[in-house]
Every structure is written in C-alpha cells, then in structure tokens.
Design a protein around this motif. Structure first.
Motif, mmCIF file in Angstrom:
data_model
loop_
_atom_site.group_PDB
_atom_site.id
_atom_site.type_symbol
_atom_site.label_atom_id
_atom_site.label_comp_id
_atom_site.label_asym_id
_atom_site.label_seq_id
_atom_site.Cartn_x
_atom_site.Cartn_y
_atom_site.Cartn_z
ATOM 1 N N UNK A 138 0.852 -1.185 0.000
ATOM 2 C CA UNK A 138 0.000 0.000 0.000
ATOM 3 C C UNK A 138 0.887 1.234 0.000
ATOM 4 N N UNK A 139 0.356 2.341 -0.545
ATOM 5 C CA UNK A 139 1.110 3.584 -0.662
ATOM 6 C C UNK A 139 0.279 4.702 -0.057
ATOM 7 N N UNK A 140 0.844 5.390 0.923
ATOM 8 C CA UNK A 140 0.143 6.495 1.575
ATOM 9 C C UNK A 140 0.238 7.757 0.722
ATOM 10 N N UNK A 141 -0.580 8.734 1.060
ATOM 11 C CA UNK A 141 -0.620 9.972 0.300
ATOM 12 C C UNK A 141 0.661 10.771 0.337
ATOM 13 N N UNK A 142 1.503 10.566 1.375
ATOM 14 C CA UNK A 142 2.777 11.285 1.446
ATOM 15 C C UNK A 142 3.907 10.524 0.765
ATOM 16 N N UNK A 143 3.584 9.354 0.185
ATOM 17 C CA UNK A 143 4.591 8.563 -0.500
ATOM 18 C C UNK A 143 5.198 7.453 0.329
ATOM 19 N N UNK A 144 4.796 7.305 1.586
ATOM 20 C CA UNK A 144 5.280 6.189 2.397
ATOM 21 C C UNK A 144 4.743 4.877 1.818
ATOM 22 N N UNK A 145 5.633 3.900 1.653
ATOM 23 C CA UNK A 145 5.260 2.607 1.081
ATOM 24 C C UNK A 145 5.335 1.543 2.169
ATOM 25 N N UNK A 146 4.265 0.782 2.304
ATOM 26 C CA UNK A 146 4.240 -0.366 3.217
ATOM 27 C C UNK A 146 4.114 -1.629 2.383
ATOM 28 N N UNK A 147 4.985 -2.596 2.636
ATOM 29 C CA UNK A 147 4.947 -3.849 1.883
ATOM 30 C C UNK A 147 5.508 -4.964 2.746
ATOM 31 N N UNK A 148 5.385 -6.200 2.279
ATOM 32 C CA UNK A 148 5.927 -7.329 3.027
ATOM 33 C C UNK A 148 7.090 -7.930 2.247
ATOM 34 N N UNK A 149 8.026 -8.480 2.999
ATOM 35 C CA UNK A 149 9.226 -9.071 2.392
ATOM 36 C C UNK A 149 9.526 -10.380 3.109
ATOM 37 N N UNK A 150 9.914 -11.431 2.373
ATOM 38 C CA UNK A 150 10.199 -12.718 3.018
ATOM 39 C C UNK A 150 11.326 -12.609 4.039
ATOM 40 N N UNK A 151 11.160 -13.344 5.141
ATOM 41 C CA UNK A 151 12.169 -13.404 6.198
ATOM 42 C C UNK A 151 13.084 -14.601 5.966
ATOM 43 N N UNK A 152 14.123 -14.695 6.753
ATOM 44 C CA UNK A 152 14.993 -15.866 6.710
ATOM 45 C C UNK A 152 14.469 -16.988 7.597
ATOM 46 N N UNK A 153 13.460 -16.700 8.395
ATOM 47 C CA UNK A 153 12.912 -17.699 9.303
ATOM 48 C C UNK A 153 11.579 -18.225 8.775
ATOM 49 N N UNK A 154 11.213 -19.409 9.266
ATOM 50 C CA UNK A 154 9.985 -20.055 8.807
ATOM 51 C C UNK A 154 8.950 -20.075 9.915
ATOM 52 N N UNK A 155 7.697 -19.809 9.534
ATOM 53 C CA UNK A 155 6.561 -19.966 10.436
ATOM 54 C C UNK A 155 5.918 -21.300 10.076
ATOM 55 N N UNK A 156 6.071 -22.311 10.905
ATOM 56 C CA UNK A 156 5.687 -23.706 10.626
ATOM 57 C C UNK A 156 6.340 -24.126 9.314
ATOM 58 N N UNK A 157 5.574 -24.220 8.219
ATOM 59 C CA UNK A 157 6.144 -24.718 6.968
ATOM 60 C C UNK A 157 6.405 -23.616 5.954
ATOM 61 N N UNK A 158 5.994 -22.389 6.256
ATOM 62 C CA UNK A 158 6.160 -21.296 5.309
ATOM 63 C C UNK A 158 7.105 -20.242 5.858
ATOM 64 N N UNK A 159 7.811 -19.608 4.946
ATOM 65 C CA UNK A 159 8.725 -18.548 5.331
ATOM 66 C C UNK A 159 7.935 -17.357 5.880
ATOM 67 N N UNK A 160 8.397 -16.824 7.004
ATOM 68 C CA UNK A 160 7.746 -15.642 7.559
ATOM 69 C C UNK A 160 7.869 -14.457 6.601
ATOM 70 N N UNK A 161 6.935 -13.517 6.732
ATOM 71 C CA UNK A 161 6.998 -12.291 5.937
ATOM 72 C C UNK A 161 6.943 -11.092 6.876
ATOM 73 N N UNK A 162 7.878 -10.183 6.652
ATOM 74 C CA UNK A 162 8.073 -9.036 7.532
ATOM 75 C C UNK A 162 7.431 -7.807 6.896
ATOM 76 N N UNK A 163 6.759 -6.996 7.714
ATOM 77 C CA UNK A 163 6.216 -5.730 7.243
ATOM 78 C C UNK A 163 7.339 -4.702 7.171
ATOM 79 N N UNK A 164 7.469 -4.077 6.010
ATOM 80 C CA UNK A 164 8.487 -3.054 5.785
ATOM 81 C C UNK A 164 7.817 -1.708 5.539
#
Length: 708
Positions: A138-164
């Motif tokens: 998502x992109x805010x009106x001031x240009x701030x971008x929020x997105x998710x990026x894969x982590x190096x760690x796994x949550x059960x069987x799937x790689x965790x995703x970090x909010x950036x």
C-alpha cells in the motif's frame, strides 16, 4: 516457451490473455505511432501510445501542427512494463504505481516481485522508490510505502513475511519481527493507520500501526483470511466464504456478503462494491447500515478503480471501455477509449492520469501480461480511438530488423509475434515441403541472433495446419539454446545440449489422517552423466514453492564423481510440505545449475504428445496448452486450449462441435488426473491466441464462456 514457472505463476496470480482469466477482447491493431485526433482541446506532453523506445525516462513536448487538433490522449515515454495500482499523492503532484519485475533467470525459480515508482506529473519523469516488494503493498498519500518481504525464518512450513515501511527518500525498515508472519495489509487513509493480519502464537490476528511508525496494537477480533479495506470505523475482512464487517475498535463482526454469491470488486469510503457471480449485476453495500443498493451500470466486464478521492467504474462494452464516476453513474462517462484498456484512472488538475493497457503480445486481448503505459487524457465522453503497438516496447525496433526472416525462404509469409515474456513466435500456414522442423528452428535461431543483436532472444516456430511446434529457448544453466519439438506446449527435448539425466521421485508420509495434501516429503532418485567427460561435485536440490516463497534442501550425489555413462543416487528429506503443486528438482555441478534432462517429465510429456497427435489426426484440433481458470471461492475448471484449422473455422458449426466432442474426452488425459472431471475446451482461432469458441457441457458457444 517452456519457461512455464514464471508464466504459470503469473496466470495463477492475475490471469493471462488466452489463459486463465481473460481480461478483455478489445485489442489494438497495427503499430502506428500516434493516436487518431479526436474532439478535445487539452493537449498533453509526451509520446503517443506505440511510439518511441525504452531508452528515455522523461517525455518530451512536441507542439502539434497548427492545422491538426491535438490528441486527447498522450503517454509518457517510459520503458514497457506491466503496471498497476495507481495512487495520487496528497499534494496532487505525484502518482505512484507498481511495476512487475520479471526474473532475469530462466526456469521460473526466482519469485515474482514488484517495484514501486513515483511519477512526477510536472516533469513527466519516473523514479523507483522501492524494489523487491511482494503482492501486499500500500502507498500512503505522502509517498510512504508499506509492503511485506520474506524473512529468513519459517513460520511452521512457510517462510515468515516481515512488514516493511519506506518513508519518502529513505530506505525500507522492518516494522515487525522476522519471527512473525504478516499475511495481508490495508491502509485507512483517513487516519493514516495501517491494518494487517499477523500470525505468531495465533493465526491471522488483526493488528494496527500508524504508517509513519509507532507502536503495534492488537485489535481483539476473530481470525480472518484477508482484508478488503478499512473505513468509517469498520474493517472489512474475509473468513471462509463470508465477507465480514468488524468494528475497528475490536469485537465480533457481522456477515455482509457471501463469496459464493458475490465477488468483491473493492471499497470506496464506507461502500463495498460487489458483483453477483451469476447475474453479473453490481451492488453497493453500506457499511453503516448493511443496506444493499443495485448500481445502474452494465458491461461485458466491469472493474473498480479507486486511486484518489474519486472512485471510477471501468466497463467494457463491445470494443470500447467506458470510465464512469461511482458517485454519479447516470452522468456521461469521463473517458471512453477504443484500442487500449484503462485499468486505473485518477483526476489530477484538468487532466486524467490513466494506466492504459496495450495489446503488447498481439493476442487480441488486453490481459494481465500486456504492457501498461502511463497516459494523460482530457476528460470527455467522446471516444478516443487509439492505434496501439502490438509488441513489447523494447522490441519495436527489433521487429523491424527481423522483417527479412519472413520475406523469403522457408519462413516466407510467416506471422511474427512476441510472447508475454518477449520471445519470438513465428507461425507458418503449413510446413515447407521436405523440411525438418528441428533443423529449421536451429537455422532460424542463428539468423534471429544475427538480425536482432540480442544474444538470448528465443524462437518458436508453429505450423498452423498440424499444430506442430519447435522451440529454441535460451537456458541460463546450459549457457546455450535448448531445442524441443512437439505440439503446442507439449514438447520433448533434443538431448545433445544436456549433460545430465535426472530420474526423480517424491514420496510422502501422511501423518494427518484428515489430509492427503500434506505430509513429510522425501526426494529420491538417480542422476546419470550423459556428457563425454567425468563430472564431480554433483548436488540435487529439491524445492517447494508457495506463492513468492521458496523452500529448498539439497544433497550430494553418490558416488562423488560420475564417469560418462555412470549413474549416481541421492536422497533428501525435505520435511512437512504440500503435495500440490509438489517439490521441483534441479541439479547443480560445482554449485551452479546444470542442464539436466528430467526423464520422468519427458516420459509424461511424450505420452501426452502421443494423445495430442492422435486427437489432431482424427479431429483436426491441435492441442495448444492448458490453464487453470478463476473459479472464485471454489477451484475453477481446467481450460484445454486447442487450435482449429481454417476448414473448421469457416465450416458449419456442427462440424466444429463434432470435432470438439471427440477431442475433449481424449485431451482430458493430458491434464492432471485430479482435474480431468472438471475440464473444458477452448478453441483458438488459427491466426492467433484469441478464443473463437468454447465447448462446455456438450455445447459449443462463441467466445469465452460467460461463467466459469
């Protein structure tokens, strides 16, 4: 081409022209460099659709000749790309959008990512602000971008995703721990609050965070699967088959729609716009009252775009696209186009900023893999006729250099087009007398490399009347072009370019008595050296992917060195994983991927090819490919695409229906066993990738079926 990993994932994610979820049938024709003059007085700077190359990043202003009315639609001279998600800044000076980043490596092993770009409306220049973002962005009106990026760690069987979070002019910083899984995000623009579904100890809890940074706060509520939006003190989520309205302060929610009945197009303010799956009528649901109001708009396809304060509905009507304001659907459309498809529209000053999709793969559809230009239009209901390019922007000049290929010789008269991934496809009406298709594609590849100046431009040659197809595709692992032949997407490899032969097997130990889709997977098999020299340090990598995530393990092949003709073995315990789509296997020599011929896949491909050849011989329908369709909540059918020769295209419908009825039961054998009972036939016209007819439930109808 055989780069099925990238193409299949794109089709599953957003649909493909001629594939899973067609996105319109009104296509541009020709490759003219200007849009046809139309009524209007506002002229914008930039290049018209179809002109220019990918070299420039800023548009230039070219004064119109005094005797010619200025075009009402012009476009920035940007590199060709798949773009979406237009968003206007709060100050009205910048628009933001996302671009699909296609992986450079062949084979589909790299996950798909997106880059966020800021486009300065005054300077007409674009700047990349974030790269490597995942789908939830998502992109805010001031240009701030929020997105998710894969982590190096796994949550059960799937790689965790970090909010950036990436503030304007700054590098992205993590807003959540890499021990957590952020599944989905949405922005409440009224309060600049970012909402998310986050898992750690509890699956998919609602949390919120100021998008400028601050303290994460848990919102007491029930589990959810996805977030549609936040407005008016409500959070709209999905859970199971239900669309649920939940109080933003927390607590139990209320069902407002059934996903088996309605499809959610999006939200604007406190309104949720839905489309009935059977009638295709649109309604607006009020979050405050729960009241449903039918929207007075019709069209073959309707989409909602909401990049600014004003929401628009974009409807296809025949070969036109109409853009109407959601707030006043009775008013005249603010924009009507023919030849390009508006996908996102925002009002900036006295102009409309438009993401305009062009038929860059020349398949007669304006689909998800077509390039999208950043354009500017003067509002008004008078139609704008656009003669858009029909090939990727970066290949406009290349196509001209390749013209001698089809002027004379064995390829004389062949139809030239480029695939969504930019590979050259040449279609012959019939095979040249005495020709060897394998030899012809090799000769053509040499000539294409010379003419194009592109050392890795791949080539496919298709024969229309038989469906035969030969492919010469660049492979990064081999460092060479690999050749295969067959019918449509069913291809068997030419062996000389391979150094290894892989015979893999994956077994599952099911520990859950309620599910046979998950279990402990073990990859085993053999590797044979088919080169003329010894090979050492051979490893096999077993990989499992979910969406953009990839998990893999590898093991050494024993013995450590294989002489020519020798065979080794491997065994890899990959752990708890899904049997669908199932792990993929690759071979590495000295740490680098090596060209390995998968004999198991080649055997299955060969068996399917025999079926397709018999079907073509008896029905004249040539297999092309198969693709999953969009079934909404439930899995959609498998669409089996075939090509019809001119005799069937121009003949009586009864003959085509008879051929389809005979072909479908046999071609079901080509698709996975678990999907055979839910397969349908799509009949492509022989001159391109557009669907001419569908054969569903024993009936032949023109075009794509209305409902999947």
């Amino acid at each position: 081409m055989r780069r099925s990993g990238v193409t299949w994932f794109l089709c599953a994610l957003v649909g493909c022209g001629g594939g899973a979820t067609p996105a319109g049938s009104a296509g541009g024709s020709g490759d003219g460099s200007t849009s046809r003059p139309a009524a209007g007085s506002a002229a914008g700077s930039g290049s018209a659709i179809g002109s220019g190359s990918a070299a420039g990043s800023a548009a230039t202003t070219t004064p119109a000749a005094p005797a010619v009315a200025p075009s009402r639609l012009t476009c920035a001279d940007l590199p060709g790309a798949v773009r979406f998600g237009l968003q206007l800044s709060d100050d009205g000076k910048t628009v933001y959008y996302r671009e699909l980043e296609l992986p450079e490596a062949r084979g589909g092993e790299s996950p798909l990512t997106y880059a966020v770009h800021a486009f300065d409306l005054a300077r007409r220049t674009a700047t990349q602000v974030v790269a490597g973002a995942s789908w939830p962005t998502v992109i805010a009106g001031d240009g701030t971008v929020a997105f998710v990026r894969p982590s190096e760690k796994f949550h059960s069987i799937r790689r965790n995703r970090v909010l950036m979070l990436a503030a304007p002019g700054k590098q992205p910083v993590a807003a959540t721990s890499d021990d957590e899984m952020v599944y989905d995000i949405a922005l409440d623009r009224a309060t600049s609050t970012l909402w998310m579904l986050k898992s750690k100890d509890v699956i998919n809890e609602l949390w919120k965070l100021p998008i400028t940074g601050g303290k994460l706060e848990r919102v007491p509520s029930e589990q959810a699967y996805g977030i549609y939006g936040v407005a008016g003190g409500w959070v709209v989520v999905s859970h199971g088959n239900e669309v649920i309205r939940r109080p933003a302060k927390g607590g139990a929610g209320t069902k407002i729609a059934d996903l088996e009945v309605d499809r959610v197009l999006g939200m604007h303010g406190d309104q949720v716009v839905v489309m009935n799956r059977s009638s295709h009528k649109l309604s607006s649901l009020s979050l405050a009252s729960g009241k449903r109001t039918e929207l007075a708009i019709t069209g073959d396809e309707i989409d909602l775009t909401q990049p600014g304060d004003t929401a628009y509905l974009i409807a296809r009507k025949g070969d036109s696209y109409e853009v109407r304001g959601l707030a006043d659907l009775a008013a005249p459309p603010v924009l009507v186009t023919r030849g390009v498809r508006p996908t996102d529209v925002v009002h900036a000053g006295d102009r409309l900023v438009v993401l305009a999709k062009v038929d860059s793969n020349d398949d007669g559809k304006l689909g998800a893999l077509d390039e999208t230009d950043v354009c500017f239009a003067a509002p008004g209901p008078d139609p704008i006729e656009v003669h858009a390019r029909t090939l990727p922007r970066r290949l406009v000049d290349v196509a001209a250099r390749l013209a001698p290929l089809t002027a004379s010789g064995p390829l004389a008269g062949a139809v030239q087009r480029f695939s969504p991934t930019g590979d050259l496809e040449l279609t012959l009406a019939s095979a040249p007398a005495g020709s060897d298709l394998t030899g012809l594609v090799r000769q053509t590849q040499t000539r294409v490399t010379e003419l194009s100046g592109m050392p890795h431009l791949s080539v496919a040659i298709r024969v229309r009347d038989t469906g035969e197809r030969a492919v010469s595709e660049w492979d990064d692992a081999a460092g060479a072009f690999l050749v295969s032949t067959g019918i449509g997407a069913l291809q068997v490899a030419d062996r000389p370019a391979y150094t290894l032969e892989l015979d893999p097997k994956v077994t599952y130990t099911y520990t859950d008595s309620f599910s046979h889709d998950w279990g402990d997977a073990t990859c085993t098999g053999t590797v044979k050296n088919i080169s003329d020299h010894p090979l050492s340090n051979i490893e096999v990598r077993c990989m499992q992917r979910w969406d953009e995530d990839e998990r893999h393990k590898k093991a050494k092949v024993q013995p450590a060195t294989l002489a020519p003709g020798a065979r080794g073995s491997y065994r890899i315990a990959i752990g708890y994983t899904s049997s669908s789509p199932g792990p993929r296997v690759a071979v590495l020599v000295g740490g680098k991927r090596a060209p390995a011929l998968n004999v198991y896949a080649e055997k299955r491909e060969g068996e399917a090819l025999i079926v397709a050849a018999k079907v073509q011989a008896t029905t004249q329908l040539a297999y092309d490919h198969a693709a999953l369709t969009d079934g909404g909540v439930r899995p959609g059918p498998v669409a089996i695409y075939v090509r019809a020769p001119e005799a069937l295209e121009d003949g009586p419908p009864e003959a085509l229906a008879k051929a389809a009825a005979a072909a479908l039961p046999r071609l079901r054998e080509v698709v996975p066993r678990e999907r055979r009972g839910n397969a349908q036939l799509r009949i492509l016209r022989g001159d391109g990738a557009r669907v001419g007819w569908s054969f569903v439930n024993g009936k032949l109808t023109e075009g794509e079926p209305r409902d999947e």
